[in-house]
Scaffold this active site. Structure first.
Site, mmCIF file in Angstrom:
data_model
loop_
_atom_site.group_PDB
_atom_site.id
_atom_site.type_symbol
_atom_site.label_atom_id
_atom_site.label_comp_id
_atom_site.label_asym_id
_atom_site.label_seq_id
_atom_site.Cartn_x
_atom_site.Cartn_y
_atom_site.Cartn_z
ATOM 1 N N LYS A 1 -0.763 3.828 16.644
ATOM 2 C CA LYS A 1 -1.420 2.429 16.172
ATOM 3 C C LYS A 1 -1.645 1.471 17.298
ATOM 4 O O LYS A 1 -0.660 0.956 17.904
ATOM 5 C CB LYS A 1 -0.531 2.104 15.035
ATOM 6 C CG LYS A 1 -0.944 0.566 14.421
ATOM 7 C CD LYS A 1 0.271 0.513 13.426
ATOM 8 C CE LYS A 1 -0.156 -1.072 13.107
ATOM 9 N NZ LYS A 1 0.918 -1.322 11.886
ATOM 10 N N THR B 1 5.621 -1.021 8.743
ATOM 11 C CA THR B 1 6.807 -1.899 9.491
ATOM 12 C C THR B 1 7.922 -1.562 9.131
ATOM 13 O O THR B 1 9.132 -2.008 8.692
ATOM 14 C CB THR B 1 6.906 -3.268 8.507
ATOM 15 O OG1 THR B 1 5.401 -3.527 8.136
ATOM 16 C CG2 THR B 1 7.363 -4.572 9.364
ATOM 17 N N GLY C 1 -6.861 -3.359 5.897
ATOM 18 C CA GLY C 1 -6.177 -4.365 5.074
ATOM 19 C C GLY C 1 -6.939 -4.914 4.223
ATOM 20 O O GLY C 1 -7.401 -4.805 3.041
ATOM 21 N N SER C 2 -6.894 -6.270 4.695
ATOM 22 C CA SER C 2 -7.503 -7.510 3.720
ATOM 23 C C SER C 2 -8.839 -7.206 3.111
ATOM 24 O O SER C 2 -9.080 -7.589 1.721
ATOM 25 C CB SER C 2 -7.700 -8.736 4.414
ATOM 26 O OG SER C 2 -6.276 -9.309 5.073
ATOM 27 N N GLU D 1 -0.381 2.928 3.493
ATOM 28 C CA GLU D 1 0.640 2.477 3.948
ATOM 29 C C GLU D 1 1.267 1.067 3.233
ATOM 30 O O GLU D 1 0.631 0.254 3.269
ATOM 31 C CB GLU D 1 0.402 2.125 5.392
ATOM 32 C CG GLU D 1 1.563 1.393 6.145
ATOM 33 C CD GLU D 1 1.227 0.773 7.393
ATOM 34 O OE1 GLU D 1 1.830 -0.323 8.016
ATOM 35 O OE2 GLU D 1 0.255 1.110 8.095
ATOM 36 N N GLY E 1 -9.071 -5.979 12.529
ATOM 37 C CA GLY E 1 -10.201 -6.265 13.293
ATOM 38 C C GLY E 1 -11.269 -5.212 12.953
ATOM 39 O O GLY E 1 -12.499 -5.056 13.525
#
Length: 215
Positions: free
Chosen positions: A134, A74, A183-184, A44, A163
């Site tokens: 989501k 987004t 993500g991160s 994404e 998380g």
């Protein structure tokens, strides 16, 4: 098989969607390429990145023939949804219940991952035609909240976004989620020293944890 079904099958088979939300298009594209090299097949690219639509267009054209699906994240309105679809986005993601996005995507048979948090929002998203729900924001309630929501709504394909770690991904799947967003852990793995091979290694590590959790 219809393209929409192929995209959903890819997401389901992968069990994980990589959420790429970074400061600029060049870094986002480098991270995406490194993550694809590490095994990710569903990514994404968030519209919060300047030039995100062009990144989606390039990645989709380059990696689509190899079975990689590239979505837009987004997505907040119908205009953005249509622009992303025209650019080749394989799926659309919103951070909130967004009927206009879902309606536009369904018109062109593009899968949607609709942001929702409360049981009402989750059910409303499903009734509006979202393909995946989501769970967002996730960190506040975490795994206990997901378990509570899925107790009466186990039939809904819920995917937490945020998380989720290598250490707890097994707990998320045990709670009943259909897949996870990450993500991160992957997208920022390069930051300590600028080595993008760290992204590839993090992708491999995370996907291995997902595969183990789903056994």
């Amino acid at each position: 098989m219809y393209k929409k079904l192929r995209t959903l099958e890819t997401i389901d088979r992968s069990g994980a969607v990589l959420i790429v939300r970074l400061e600029n298009a060049e870094v986002a594209e480098r991270v995406a390429e490194a993550a694809i090299a590490g095994g990710f097949r569903a990514l994404e690219i968030t519209l919060s990145i300047p030039g995100a639509v062009d990144v989606i267009r390039r990645l989709s054209a380059k990696h689509g023939p190899d079975g990689v699906v590239v979505g837009a994240g987004t997505v907040l309105d119908e205009l953005s949804a249509y622009e992303c679809i025209r650019a080749g986005a394989d799926f659309l993601v919103s951070p909130q219940f967004n009927p206009a996005m879902i309606r536009t995507a369904n018109r062109y048979q593009v899968p949607t991952i609709s942001g929702a948090y409360t049981p009402t929002e989750l059910v409303n998203s499903a009734e509006a035609g979202a393909d995946i729900l989501k769970l967002f924001p996730t960190e506040a309630g975490g795994i206990p909240y997901a378990k509570s929501v899925l107790a009466p709504l186990a039939h809904l394909p819920i995917m937490p976004a945020g998380g989720v770690t290598v250490e707890n991904v097994g707990e998320w799947f045990a709670a009943g989620v259909a897949g996870v967003g990450v993500g991160s852990f992957v997208t920022k793995a390069w930051q300590p020293d600028g080595d993008f091979s760290r992204v590839t290694a993090a992708a491999e590590e995370f996907l291995s944890a997902v595969a183990k959790a789903r056994q």
